[in-house]
Design a protein around this motif. Sequence first.
Motif, PDB file in Angstrom:
ATOM      1  N   VAL A  75       0.852  -1.191   0.000  1.00  0.00           N
ATOM      2  CA  VAL A  75       0.000   0.000   0.000  1.00  0.00           C
ATOM      3  C   VAL A  75       0.891   1.245   0.000  1.00  0.00           C
ATOM      4  O   VAL A  75       2.084   1.165   0.301  1.00  0.00           O
ATOM      5  CB  VAL A  75      -0.946   0.024   1.226  1.00  0.00           C
ATOM      6  CG1 VAL A  75      -1.962  -1.098   1.127  1.00  0.00           C
ATOM      7  CG2 VAL A  75      -0.160  -0.081   2.531  1.00  0.00           C
ATOM      8  N   ALA A  76       0.312   2.372  -0.326  1.00  0.00           N
ATOM      9  CA  ALA A  76       1.072   3.622  -0.431  1.00  0.00           C
ATOM     10  C   ALA A  76       1.355   4.189   0.954  1.00  0.00           C
ATOM     11  O   ALA A  76       0.784   5.197   1.371  1.00  0.00           O
ATOM     12  CB  ALA A  76       0.313   4.625  -1.286  1.00  0.00           C
ATOM     13  N   GLY A  77       2.250   3.499   1.683  1.00  0.00           N
ATOM     14  CA  GLY A  77       2.501   3.841   3.074  1.00  0.00           C
ATOM     15  C   GLY A  77       1.431   3.207   3.940  1.00  0.00           C
ATOM     16  O   GLY A  77       0.272   3.041   3.509  1.00  0.00           O
ATOM     17  N   SER A  78       1.796   2.833   5.173  1.00  0.00           N
ATOM     18  CA  SER A  78       0.779   2.248   6.049  1.00  0.00           C
ATOM     19  C   SER A  78      -0.356   3.234   6.300  1.00  0.00           C
ATOM     20  O   SER A  78      -1.462   2.842   6.677  1.00  0.00           O
ATOM     21  CB  SER A  78       1.399   1.798   7.378  1.00  0.00           C
ATOM     22  OG  SER A  78       2.173   2.809   7.965  1.00  0.00           O
ATOM     23  N   GLN A  79      -0.110   4.532   6.039  1.00  0.00           N
ATOM     24  CA  GLN A  79      -1.164   5.533   6.172  1.00  0.00           C
ATOM     25  C   GLN A  79      -2.356   5.212   5.271  1.00  0.00           C
ATOM     26  O   GLN A  79      -3.512   5.438   5.648  1.00  0.00           O
ATOM     27  CB  GLN A  79      -0.616   6.918   5.839  1.00  0.00           C
ATOM     28  CG  GLN A  79      -1.623   8.044   5.974  1.00  0.00           C
ATOM     29  CD  GLN A  79      -2.106   8.230   7.396  1.00  0.00           C
ATOM     30  OE1 GLN A  79      -1.314   8.122   8.339  1.00  0.00           O
ATOM     31  NE2 GLN A  79      -3.379   8.515   7.577  1.00  0.00           N
ATOM     32  N   ALA A  80      -2.094   4.672   4.090  1.00  0.00           N
ATOM     33  CA  ALA A  80      -3.193   4.324   3.182  1.00  0.00           C
ATOM     34  C   ALA A  80      -4.096   3.266   3.801  1.00  0.00           C
ATOM     35  O   ALA A  80      -5.326   3.329   3.690  1.00  0.00           O
ATOM     36  CB  ALA A  80      -2.630   3.828   1.851  1.00  0.00           C
ATOM     37  N   ALA A  81      -3.489   2.291   4.470  1.00  0.00           N
ATOM     38  CA  ALA A  81      -4.281   1.255   5.132  1.00  0.00           C
ATOM     39  C   ALA A  81      -5.013   1.814   6.340  1.00  0.00           C
ATOM     40  O   ALA A  81      -6.165   1.438   6.614  1.00  0.00           O
ATOM     41  CB  ALA A  81      -3.379   0.103   5.547  1.00  0.00           C
ATOM     42  N   GLY A 203       9.985   8.966   1.976  1.00  0.00           N
ATOM     43  CA  GLY A 203       9.458   9.543   0.747  1.00  0.00           C
ATOM     44  C   GLY A 203       9.013   8.530  -0.281  1.00  0.00           C
ATOM     45  O   GLY A 203       8.338   8.880  -1.250  1.00  0.00           O
ATOM     46  N   ILE A 204       9.349   7.255  -0.075  1.00  0.00           N
ATOM     47  CA  ILE A 204       8.957   6.227  -1.036  1.00  0.00           C
ATOM     48  C   ILE A 204       7.467   5.894  -0.924  1.00  0.00           C
ATOM     49  O   ILE A 204       6.874   5.359  -1.848  1.00  0.00           O
ATOM     50  CB  ILE A 204       9.813   4.958  -0.828  1.00  0.00           C
ATOM     51  CG1 ILE A 204       9.890   4.119  -2.104  1.00  0.00           C
ATOM     52  CG2 ILE A 204       9.301   4.111   0.326  1.00  0.00           C
ATOM     53  CD1 ILE A 204      10.917   3.004  -2.032  1.00  0.00           C
ATOM     54  N   ARG A 205       6.867   6.222   0.233  1.00  0.00           N
ATOM     55  CA  ARG A 205       5.443   5.985   0.505  1.00  0.00           C
ATOM     56  C   ARG A 205       5.060   4.538   0.230  1.00  0.00           C
ATOM     57  O   ARG A 205       4.347   4.217  -0.730  1.00  0.00           O
ATOM     58  CB  ARG A 205       4.546   6.932  -0.309  1.00  0.00           C
ATOM     59  CG  ARG A 205       4.794   8.408  -0.120  1.00  0.00           C
ATOM     60  CD  ARG A 205       4.899   8.848   1.340  1.00  0.00           C
ATOM     61  NE  ARG A 205       3.753   8.425   2.139  1.00  0.00           N
ATOM     62  CZ  ARG A 205       3.853   7.882   3.347  1.00  0.00           C
ATOM     63  NH1 ARG A 205       5.030   7.644   3.892  1.00  0.00           N
ATOM     64  NH2 ARG A 205       2.775   7.550   4.003  1.00  0.00           N
ATOM     65  N   LEU A 206       5.555   3.647   1.095  1.00  0.00           N
ATOM     66  CA  LEU A 206       5.287   2.230   0.936  1.00  0.00           C
ATOM     67  C   LEU A 206       5.071   1.587   2.297  1.00  0.00           C
ATOM     68  O   LEU A 206       5.783   1.881   3.261  1.00  0.00           O
ATOM     69  CB  LEU A 206       6.464   1.542   0.231  1.00  0.00           C
ATOM     70  CG  LEU A 206       6.375   0.017   0.065  1.00  0.00           C
ATOM     71  CD1 LEU A 206       5.190  -0.363  -0.834  1.00  0.00           C
ATOM     72  CD2 LEU A 206       7.671  -0.533  -0.498  1.00  0.00           C
ATOM     73  N   GLY A 207       4.076   0.738   2.351  1.00  0.00           N
ATOM     74  CA  GLY A 207       3.822  -0.075   3.534  1.00  0.00           C
ATOM     75  C   GLY A 207       3.185  -1.374   3.094  1.00  0.00           C
ATOM     76  O   GLY A 207       2.933  -1.594   1.895  1.00  0.00           O
ATOM     77  N   PHE A 208       2.910  -2.256   4.051  1.00  0.00           N
ATOM     78  CA  PHE A 208       2.316  -3.547   3.738  1.00  0.00           C
ATOM     79  C   PHE A 208       1.256  -3.888   4.771  1.00  0.00           C
ATOM     80  O   PHE A 208       1.415  -3.589   5.957  1.00  0.00           O
ATOM     81  CB  PHE A 208       3.377  -4.653   3.714  1.00  0.00           C
ATOM     82  CG  PHE A 208       4.396  -4.478   2.623  1.00  0.00           C
ATOM     83  CD1 PHE A 208       4.173  -5.009   1.359  1.00  0.00           C
ATOM     84  CD2 PHE A 208       5.556  -3.760   2.851  1.00  0.00           C
ATOM     85  CE1 PHE A 208       5.103  -4.840   0.344  1.00  0.00           C
ATOM     86  CE2 PHE A 208       6.496  -3.584   1.847  1.00  0.00           C
ATOM     87  CZ  PHE A 208       6.271  -4.127   0.591  1.00  0.00           C
ATOM     88  N   VAL A 209       0.189  -4.513   4.303  1.00  0.00           N
ATOM     89  CA  VAL A 209      -0.846  -5.037   5.185  1.00  0.00           C
ATOM     90  C   VAL A 209      -0.721  -6.553   5.169  1.00  0.00           C
ATOM     91  O   VAL A 209      -0.698  -7.178   4.099  1.00  0.00           O
ATOM     92  CB  VAL A 209      -2.254  -4.629   4.722  1.00  0.00           C
ATOM     93  CG1 VAL A 209      -3.306  -5.163   5.697  1.00  0.00           C
ATOM     94  CG2 VAL A 209      -2.349  -3.114   4.601  1.00  0.00           C
TER      95      VAL A 209
END
Length: 335
Positions: A75-81, A203-209
Motif C-alpha cells: 500500500v502507499a505507506g501504512s497511512q493508506a491502510a 518519501g517512497i510511501r510504501l507499507g504492507f498489510v
Amino acid sequence: MFEQGGLEHGGRLRAAAQRYGVALADWLDLSTGIAPYGWPLPAIPASAWTRLPEQHDGLEVAARDYYGVSNLLPVAGSQAAIQALPRLVRDARVGILSPAYAEHAAAWQREGHRLLELSEAGVNRALERLDVLLLINPNNPTGRRFAPEQLLSWHARLAERGGWLVVDEAFIDCTPEHSLAAFSERSGLIVLRSFGKFFGLAGIRLGFVLAQPTVLEQLAELLGPWAISGPSRVVATALLQDHAGQRLQRERLLADGERLATLLSAQGFAPTGGCALFQFCCTPSAAELHEFLAAQGILTRLFASPLSLRFGLPADEQGWQRLQQALASFAKESQ
C-alpha cells in the motif's frame, strides 16, 4: 489522550523554519521516528518510469520473504491502510490504546465508528464490548512494547465474536521477535508494517498489510490499481532482498537507540520509554525544552498529554554533539 496537536506530524521543517527563523538547511530534525540513514540505492531502469507498475515484478515475493508471511498487500505507506480499513466495517465499537498516533482515531471517527480510548489496564474490562481493538507495537509515541502472547490472547477473545485486532507495527523492524506477522493469517488479525521508517525512505510511501486473503482482497479493491509507483517497487524489492544491509541497519539503529537513551539520561532527561528509532521523555519542562531546542534549530516532537517529548536519532556525529551541547546548555540555564 490520542496524539496531541490535531493531525500535525513530525518532520514539518518548513513550518518550523518559518516560525523560528532558522534556515531550512540548518535544522537537526529529531521530530520523526524515521531512520536518518539508509544504504546505497539500486539503479532504476527507464521502464520503471515509462510503464505502468505491474505485479509479479518481485516486490510481493521479496516482501513475503522479509515478513515471513504467505499473504500481504503493498500500500502507499501504512497511512493508506490506516485510512482505508475503517471503510471495510460498519458501525463498529473501536477501542484504541492511548496515547496513540492520531491518524488512527481520525480515520475511524471519519467513517462514523464509535471510539473508546483505553489504557492498557482497561483492555480486559472493555474487550467484550469491542468489535475492533487497535494498538501500536511498539507504541507511538511512548515506545511501550506488548508481548505477543498478550496480543494473541486479546485477539482470540475478539475473534470468537468476529472482531478484529489491528496492530500497527511501524517501528518493530529492529525487534522482529515481537511481531505478530507470523500469525497474520488468523481470522480477525490485521498487521500493518511500514517500509520507510526502518529503511530510512519515508518519501517512497510504501507499507504492507498482513492479513487473511479476504481482507486483502477487499482492501485492494478499495485502493485501486497501481497503488505503488514503478520506481518505488524497484527500490523496495532490492532493499527487501538485501539481508546483509538489513542486518547492518538493525545493528546500527539498536546501538544508536541505546546511545540516545544514555545521552538523554546523562542530561537529566531519562527516557520513560522508547525503541531503536526514538526515545520518549515525560518531563514537566517538555514545552520549555522543545522551544529552547527549536530556537537552536533542533526539532523534537512535543506532546501535551502526557506532557512529553519524543526524540528521533541524529544522522551523524555532528548531530550527536549538537544535541548533547544543546541539552547541557538548557540544563545549565535551568539551574
